[in-house]
Design an enzyme around this catalytic site. Sequence first.
Site, PDB file in Angstrom:
ATOM      1  N   GLY A  12       0.853  -0.987  -0.020  1.00  0.00           N
ATOM      2  CA  GLY A  12       0.126   0.091   0.097  1.00  0.00           C
ATOM      3  C   GLY A  12       1.094   1.080  -0.107  1.00  0.00           C
ATOM      4  O   GLY A  12       2.014   1.482   0.609  1.00  0.00           O
ATOM      5  N   THR A 141       5.257   2.079   5.710  1.00  0.00           N
ATOM      6  CA  THR A 141       3.845   1.595   5.697  1.00  0.00           C
ATOM      7  C   THR A 141       3.188   2.430   6.910  1.00  0.00           C
ATOM      8  O   THR A 141       3.773   2.949   7.756  1.00  0.00           O
ATOM      9  CB  THR A 141       3.635   0.060   6.137  1.00  0.00           C
ATOM     10  OG1 THR A 141       2.427   0.069   6.483  1.00  0.00           O
ATOM     11  CG2 THR A 141       4.352  -0.348   7.498  1.00  0.00           C
ATOM     12  N   ASP A 143       0.735   1.392   8.143  1.00  0.00           N
ATOM     13  CA  ASP A 143       0.227   0.565   9.412  1.00  0.00           C
ATOM     14  C   ASP A 143       1.331   0.598  10.620  1.00  0.00           C
ATOM     15  O   ASP A 143       0.839   0.518  11.794  1.00  0.00           O
ATOM     16  CB  ASP A 143       0.188  -0.662   8.937  1.00  0.00           C
ATOM     17  CG  ASP A 143      -1.032  -0.835   7.773  1.00  0.00           C
ATOM     18  OD1 ASP A 143      -1.585   0.138   7.422  1.00  0.00           O
ATOM     19  OD2 ASP A 143      -0.872  -1.855   7.478  1.00  0.00           O
ATOM     20  N   MET A 187      -7.384   2.799   8.914  1.00  0.00           N
ATOM     21  CA  MET A 187      -6.683   1.776   8.454  1.00  0.00           C
ATOM     22  C   MET A 187      -5.839   1.347   9.272  1.00  0.00           C
ATOM     23  O   MET A 187      -5.779   1.840  10.523  1.00  0.00           O
ATOM     24  CB  MET A 187      -5.969   2.171   7.114  1.00  0.00           C
ATOM     25  CG  MET A 187      -6.710   1.973   5.837  1.00  0.00           C
ATOM     26  SD  MET A 187      -5.771   2.500   4.315  1.00  0.00           S
ATOM     27  CE  MET A 187      -7.045   2.036   2.969  1.00  0.00           C
ATOM     28  N   GLY A 188      -4.904   0.219   9.038  1.00  0.00           N
ATOM     29  CA  GLY A 188      -3.969  -0.287   9.767  1.00  0.00           C
ATOM     30  C   GLY A 188      -4.263  -1.883  10.117  1.00  0.00           C
ATOM     31  O   GLY A 188      -3.313  -2.488  10.761  1.00  0.00           O
ATOM     32  N   ARG A 189      -4.934  -2.480   9.209  1.00  0.00           N
ATOM     33  CA  ARG A 189      -4.961  -3.998   9.317  1.00  0.00           C
ATOM     34  C   ARG A 189      -5.137  -4.438  10.820  1.00  0.00           C
ATOM     35  O   ARG A 189      -6.153  -4.062  11.408  1.00  0.00           O
ATOM     36  CB  ARG A 189      -4.043  -4.441   8.530  1.00  0.00           C
ATOM     37  CG  ARG A 189      -4.309  -5.131   7.181  1.00  0.00           C
ATOM     38  CD  ARG A 189      -3.378  -6.094   6.959  1.00  0.00           C
ATOM     39  NE  ARG A 189      -2.341  -5.526   5.875  1.00  0.00           N
ATOM     40  CZ  ARG A 189      -2.723  -5.332   4.378  1.00  0.00           C
ATOM     41  NH1 ARG A 189      -4.168  -5.842   4.144  1.00  0.00           N
ATOM     42  NH2 ARG A 189      -1.976  -5.019   3.559  1.00  0.00           N
ATOM     43  N   GLN A 300      -6.204   9.085   4.086  1.00  0.00           N
ATOM     44  CA  GLN A 300      -5.171   9.059   5.175  1.00  0.00           C
ATOM     45  C   GLN A 300      -3.789   8.674   4.704  1.00  0.00           C
ATOM     46  O   GLN A 300      -2.718   8.854   5.493  1.00  0.00           O
ATOM     47  CB  GLN A 300      -5.798   8.052   6.327  1.00  0.00           C
ATOM     48  CG  GLN A 300      -5.764   6.500   5.878  1.00  0.00           C
ATOM     49  CD  GLN A 300      -6.737   5.781   6.964  1.00  0.00           C
ATOM     50  OE1 GLN A 300      -6.669   5.714   8.099  1.00  0.00           O
ATOM     51  NE2 GLN A 300      -7.601   5.309   6.238  1.00  0.00           N
ATOM     52  N   ARG A 301      -3.624   7.866   3.619  1.00  0.00           N
ATOM     53  CA  ARG A 301      -2.303   7.728   3.117  1.00  0.00           C
ATOM     54  C   ARG A 301      -1.833   8.375   1.976  1.00  0.00           C
ATOM     55  O   ARG A 301      -0.826   7.993   1.293  1.00  0.00           O
ATOM     56  CB  ARG A 301      -2.380   6.053   2.696  1.00  0.00           C
ATOM     57  CG  ARG A 301      -3.019   5.612   1.806  1.00  0.00           C
ATOM     58  CD  ARG A 301      -2.977   4.156   1.573  1.00  0.00           C
ATOM     59  NE  ARG A 301      -3.608   3.515   0.236  1.00  0.00           N
ATOM     60  CZ  ARG A 301      -3.754   2.335  -0.106  1.00  0.00           C
ATOM     61  NH1 ARG A 301      -3.575   1.444   0.876  1.00  0.00           N
ATOM     62  NH2 ARG A 301      -4.291   1.969  -1.166  1.00  0.00           N
TER      63      ARG A 301
HETATM   64  O1  F6P Z   1      -0.747  -1.958   4.077  1.00  0.00           O
HETATM   65  C1  F6P Z   1      -1.266  -0.609   4.262  1.00  0.00           C
HETATM   66  C2  F6P Z   1      -2.732  -0.523   4.125  1.00  0.00           C
HETATM   67  O2  F6P Z   1      -2.938   0.815   3.743  1.00  0.00           O
HETATM   68  C3  F6P Z   1      -3.569  -1.162   5.022  1.00  0.00           C
HETATM   69  O3  F6P Z   1      -3.669  -0.177   6.210  1.00  0.00           O
HETATM   70  C4  F6P Z   1      -4.947  -1.295   4.588  1.00  0.00           C
HETATM   71  O4  F6P Z   1      -5.514  -2.336   5.113  1.00  0.00           O
HETATM   72  C5  F6P Z   1      -4.299  -2.064   3.034  1.00  0.00           C
HETATM   73  O5  F6P Z   1      -3.066  -1.350   2.783  1.00  0.00           O
HETATM   74  C6  F6P Z   1      -5.226  -1.632   2.164  1.00  0.00           C
HETATM   75  O6  F6P Z   1      -4.478  -2.050   0.877  1.00  0.00           O
HETATM   76  P1  F6P Z   1      -5.282  -1.726  -0.500  1.00  0.00           P
HETATM   77  O7  F6P Z   1      -5.012  -0.589  -1.163  1.00  0.00           O
HETATM   78  O8  F6P Z   1      -4.281  -2.714  -1.288  1.00  0.00           O
HETATM   79  O9  F6P Z   1      -6.506  -2.289  -0.530  1.00  0.00           O
END
Ligand code: F6P
Length: 407
Positions: A12, A141, A143, A187-189, A300-301
């Site tokens: 991500g 990351t 996360d 987010m943050g899994r 957020q990212r």
């Molecule tokens: O690994 C970083 C992250 O932003 C996580 O926080 C989030 O769950 C995931 O990637 C989402 O990924 P994608 O954009 O591939 O669905």
Amino acid sequence: MVGNVIVGQSGGPTSVINSSLAGVVKTARDRGAQKVYGMLHGIKGLLDGQYVDLSVKINSDMSIDLLKRTPSSYLGSCRYKLPEVNEDKTVFEKIFKTLDELNVKYFFYIGGNDSMDTIKKLSDYAAVVNSDIKFMGVPKTIDNDLAVTDHTPGYGSAAKYIAATMKEIIRDGLVYDYPTITIVEIMGRNAGWLTAAAALAKGEDCEGVDMIYLPEKVFDIDKFMARVKEMSAKGKSMVIAVSEGIKVADGRYVFELSDHVEFVDAFGHKQLSGSAKFLANKIGAELGIKTRAVELSTMQRCAAHMTSRTDITEAFNVGGAAVKAAFEGQTGQVVVLKRISDDPYMCITETHDVHDIANVEKKIPLEWITDDDYVTEDLIHYMRPLIQAELSPIMVDGLPRHLNVNF
Ligand code: F6P
């Protein structure tokens, strides 16, 4: 320095991942690299023969400055898991053949714990076939779930955006003279570091969020509903932060309690989305209270207009440190940040064996989470320095300027 350099981005994106790319490219050139290549869409792109000579696009101080301020992964990304060598050796032979054809001697991969699996496998394979190519991991990351390092580049800026946005949402969420509930999904899994950043909103000018739910603890829906009912009966409006990864006692994610479409990536990660919406609907239906669900999602990212200068500088430095270490002969290592002082905040870079970092998830220590669904001062103290200072966007025609991606 003999040989060329290749760099890729994976997993991500973050709003400062390109600052690490800038750090790799600039430091490699300053230290005499002949050519710096970029893999398009990480290792998957390289396997398909997709790479570019970065001197075409990143060729001036201005392009480096713009790149540092450009969100998302400039080279494109992938979520691709290399097979084990004994499962499919041809994949490795193909990658090494391409690297040899390009005379690449230094390979940099900017990514999180899944992406470090790639560095681990490639450096292990290099040792088996006696290749002199050096493989280095550059951490990133939002996360913040990478082992060993104090924190990951990308986290501080996402945390800053979340805290700033929370302040705005709280102002808006408390506006009516009757109780309303706003649930914000972050987010943050399976690690709650990002959601915990909601706590940074609280200060002289802001009441802060009322509750914070992290994936490190089982989410008790009945207790949650009872608390919402009790507080709103007192006329209180609330803003609640929930991690996308909260799970109930039987192990299901909260969003899995409603109908949803399941998407699972190559690393077996489910796409986590919909917990706030599920909870808001439940409150609305069962308690008859006005609710709103906000999913911060991609914002957020990629909020490059709200980065932390501390973060963007560290992101650049880890890229540079990876190049320095590889040029000095290191391989199979990841650059990590080590906090050597809290006041004033100071971090240095070190390198660490990739085997301790690949595929490992670092979670929030339980002693940093309180029983009343909030976080401790220790955690706030850990996060606060990471969001400090700003790097102004370069504004053109009223909007932030980015480095044009058009390979
Ligand atoms: O690994 C970083 C992250 O932003 C996580 O926080 C989030 O769950 C995931 O990637 C989402 O990924 P994608 O954009 O591939 O669905």
